[in-house]
Design an enzyme around this catalytic site. Structure first.
Site, PDB file in Angstrom:
ATOM      1  N   ARG A  37     -15.279   7.137  56.662  1.00 58.05           N
ATOM      2  CA  ARG A  37     -14.587   7.072  55.368  1.00 58.05           C
ATOM      3  C   ARG A  37     -13.072   7.027  55.557  1.00 58.05           C
ATOM      4  O   ARG A  37     -12.362   6.390  54.778  1.00 58.05           O
ATOM      5  CB  ARG A  37     -15.003   8.246  54.484  1.00 58.05           C
ATOM      6  CG  ARG A  37     -16.444   8.137  53.998  1.00 58.05           C
ATOM      7  CD  ARG A  37     -16.848   9.332  53.157  1.00 58.05           C
ATOM      8  NE  ARG A  37     -16.156   9.340  51.888  1.00 58.05           N
ATOM      9  CZ  ARG A  37     -16.565   8.694  50.795  1.00 58.05           C
ATOM     10  NH1 ARG A  37     -17.644   7.923  50.839  1.00 58.05           N
ATOM     11  NH2 ARG A  37     -15.891   8.795  49.669  1.00 58.05           N
ATOM     12  N   ASP A  55     -15.261  17.752  56.356  1.00 59.98           N
ATOM     13  CA  ASP A  55     -16.245  17.925  55.284  1.00 59.98           C
ATOM     14  C   ASP A  55     -15.963  19.249  54.588  1.00 59.98           C
ATOM     15  O   ASP A  55     -16.195  20.328  55.155  1.00 59.98           O
ATOM     16  CB  ASP A  55     -17.643  17.912  55.888  1.00 59.98           C
ATOM     17  CG  ASP A  55     -18.748  18.005  54.839  1.00 59.98           C
ATOM     18  OD1 ASP A  55     -18.442  18.364  53.682  1.00 59.98           O
ATOM     19  OD2 ASP A  55     -19.905  17.726  55.186  1.00 59.98           O
ATOM     20  N   ASN A  81      -7.868  17.636  44.573  1.00 54.09           N
ATOM     21  CA  ASN A  81      -8.687  16.655  43.864  1.00 54.09           C
ATOM     22  C   ASN A  81     -10.157  16.717  44.270  1.00 54.09           C
ATOM     23  O   ASN A  81     -11.030  16.262  43.518  1.00 54.09           O
ATOM     24  CB  ASN A  81      -8.136  15.255  44.154  1.00 54.09           C
ATOM     25  CG  ASN A  81      -8.977  14.153  43.564  1.00 54.09           C
ATOM     26  OD1 ASN A  81      -8.874  13.833  42.389  1.00 54.09           O
ATOM     27  ND2 ASN A  81      -9.856  13.552  44.384  1.00 54.09           N
ATOM     28  N   TYR A 153     -21.442  22.885  37.424  1.00 51.01           N
ATOM     29  CA  TYR A 153     -20.188  22.120  37.451  1.00 51.01           C
ATOM     30  C   TYR A 153     -19.178  22.728  36.476  1.00 51.01           C
ATOM     31  O   TYR A 153     -17.996  22.921  36.824  1.00 51.01           O
ATOM     32  CB  TYR A 153     -20.462  20.668  37.099  1.00 51.01           C
ATOM     33  CG  TYR A 153     -19.239  19.807  37.029  1.00 51.01           C
ATOM     34  CD1 TYR A 153     -18.642  19.320  38.186  1.00 51.01           C
ATOM     35  CD2 TYR A 153     -18.667  19.466  35.804  1.00 51.01           C
ATOM     36  CE1 TYR A 153     -17.505  18.528  38.132  1.00 51.01           C
ATOM     37  CE2 TYR A 153     -17.537  18.676  35.738  1.00 51.01           C
ATOM     38  CZ  TYR A 153     -16.962  18.204  36.897  1.00 51.01           C
ATOM     39  OH  TYR A 153     -15.835  17.421  36.830  1.00 51.01           O
ATOM     40  N   LYS A 157     -15.461  24.335  37.399  1.00 54.95           N
ATOM     41  CA  LYS A 157     -14.206  23.812  36.863  1.00 54.95           C
ATOM     42  C   LYS A 157     -13.437  24.878  36.080  1.00 54.95           C
ATOM     43  O   LYS A 157     -12.202  24.845  36.021  1.00 54.95           O
ATOM     44  CB  LYS A 157     -14.467  22.566  36.021  1.00 54.95           C
ATOM     45  CG  LYS A 157     -14.887  21.383  36.876  1.00 54.95           C
ATOM     46  CD  LYS A 157     -13.786  21.014  37.845  1.00 54.95           C
ATOM     47  CE  LYS A 157     -14.220  20.270  39.045  1.00 54.95           C
ATOM     48  NZ  LYS A 157     -13.117  19.961  39.975  1.00 54.95           N
ATOM     49  N   VAL A 184     -14.090   9.513  32.930  1.00 57.53           N
ATOM     50  CA  VAL A 184     -13.756   8.139  33.303  1.00 57.53           C
ATOM     51  C   VAL A 184     -14.815   7.564  34.245  1.00 57.53           C
ATOM     52  O   VAL A 184     -15.510   8.294  34.957  1.00 57.53           O
ATOM     53  CB  VAL A 184     -12.361   8.061  33.956  1.00 57.53           C
ATOM     54  CG1 VAL A 184     -11.281   8.373  32.926  1.00 57.53           C
ATOM     55  CG2 VAL A 184     -12.242   9.026  35.132  1.00 57.53           C
ATOM     56  N   THR A 186     -15.701   6.646  37.186  1.00 58.30           N
ATOM     57  CA  THR A 186     -15.653   6.718  38.647  1.00 58.30           C
ATOM     58  C   THR A 186     -17.073   6.966  39.152  1.00 58.30           C
ATOM     59  O   THR A 186     -18.023   7.072  38.371  1.00 58.30           O
ATOM     60  CB  THR A 186     -14.749   7.868  39.094  1.00 58.30           C
ATOM     61  OG1 THR A 186     -15.270   9.097  38.557  1.00 58.30           O
ATOM     62  CG2 THR A 186     -13.325   7.668  38.604  1.00 58.30           C
TER      63      THR A 186
END
Length: 241
Positions: A37, A55, A81, A153, A157, A184, A186
């Site tokens: 990656r 990782d 991020n 999740y 957050k 969005v 992604t």
């Protein structure tokens, strides 16, 4: 000109924010999960100053990433991020025995905050879904409850906002803020997402480098460069309370 490290920046919003920063003349250190990656990332943004590899579901590799970043020298800003989404159909356990969602979304930003040389600015990506987060801490690893990916999740957050505000209170010399980029399209958000992708990376880049007085604040939560209401549990640790 600023130096900015962005975790989880091999694609998606992290890479988009990096592209904005490079376009404006800033130096950017990217992060990828593995060497393959990293090579793809280098092709996507050859102007990046450096790419660190690790990782962030593993505590050992969280430490390794922090070491790589520190060896590059101090950064002016760090954008946390890195994250995984709400679609995991079952509880995935990491090599450290933690929930995959918790390890990447919460522990990685926490450890990187603690281990990377403190910058002038810290930016944490949260989500509007943090409003549905559960502030109780008695089952962070989802070992007692039936797995619910969306709730896990949301909880993670919410903890990211709490972390941003706690750092703002503990480190008054560092500007520490959180934001939601919107829903969005992604890889994480999915093709059905309805918010504008072109606006999604702007706030984190702005908070990381802008001289705009509105960006030079701490202990705040933003959506598209505007202040946004947060979960009451996060507000209780806000520096201004």
């Amino acid at each position: 000109m600023s130096r900015v490290f962005i975790s989880g920046s091999s694609d998606g919003l992290g890479l988009l924010a990096a592209q904005l920063l490079v376009r404006d003349g800033h130096k950017v250190t990217l992060h990828a999960r593995n060497d393959a990656r990293a090579a793809d990332t280098r092709r996507s943004l050859p102007q990046a100053e450096a790419i660190v590899v690790g990782d962030l579901s593993s505590i050992l590799q969280m430490r390794w990433v922090a070491d790589q970043v520190n060896k590059l020298g101090r950064h002016d800003a760090v954008i946390h991020n890195v994250g995984v989404g709400y679609r995991e159909p079952r509880r995935i356990e990491t090599v450290d025995g933690l929930s995959h969602v918790f390890a990447i979304n919460v522990l990685a930003p926490y450890l990187l905050t603690a281990l990377v040389t403190p910058p002038d600015r810290l930016v944490y990506l949260s989500s509007g879904m943090h409003q549905g987060g559960d502030a109780h801490l008695d089952d962070l690893q989802w070992t007692k409850r039936r797995w619910n990916g969306s709730q896990a999740y949301s909880d993670s957050k919410l903890l990211d906002v709490v972390l941003a505000f706690a750092v703002a209170r503990r480190w008054p010399s560092v500007l520490s803020n959180a934001l939601e980029p919107g829903w969005v399209p992604t890889k994480m958000g999915g093709s059905g997402a309805t918010d504008d992708l072109s606006l999604a990376p702007i706030t984190q880049a702005w908070l990381a480098v802008s001289d705009d007085p509105a960006a030079k604040v701490t202990g705040q939560y933003f959506y598209h460069q505007k202040l946004r209401r947060v979960h009451p549990a996060a507000q209780r640790v806000n520096i201004q309370d």
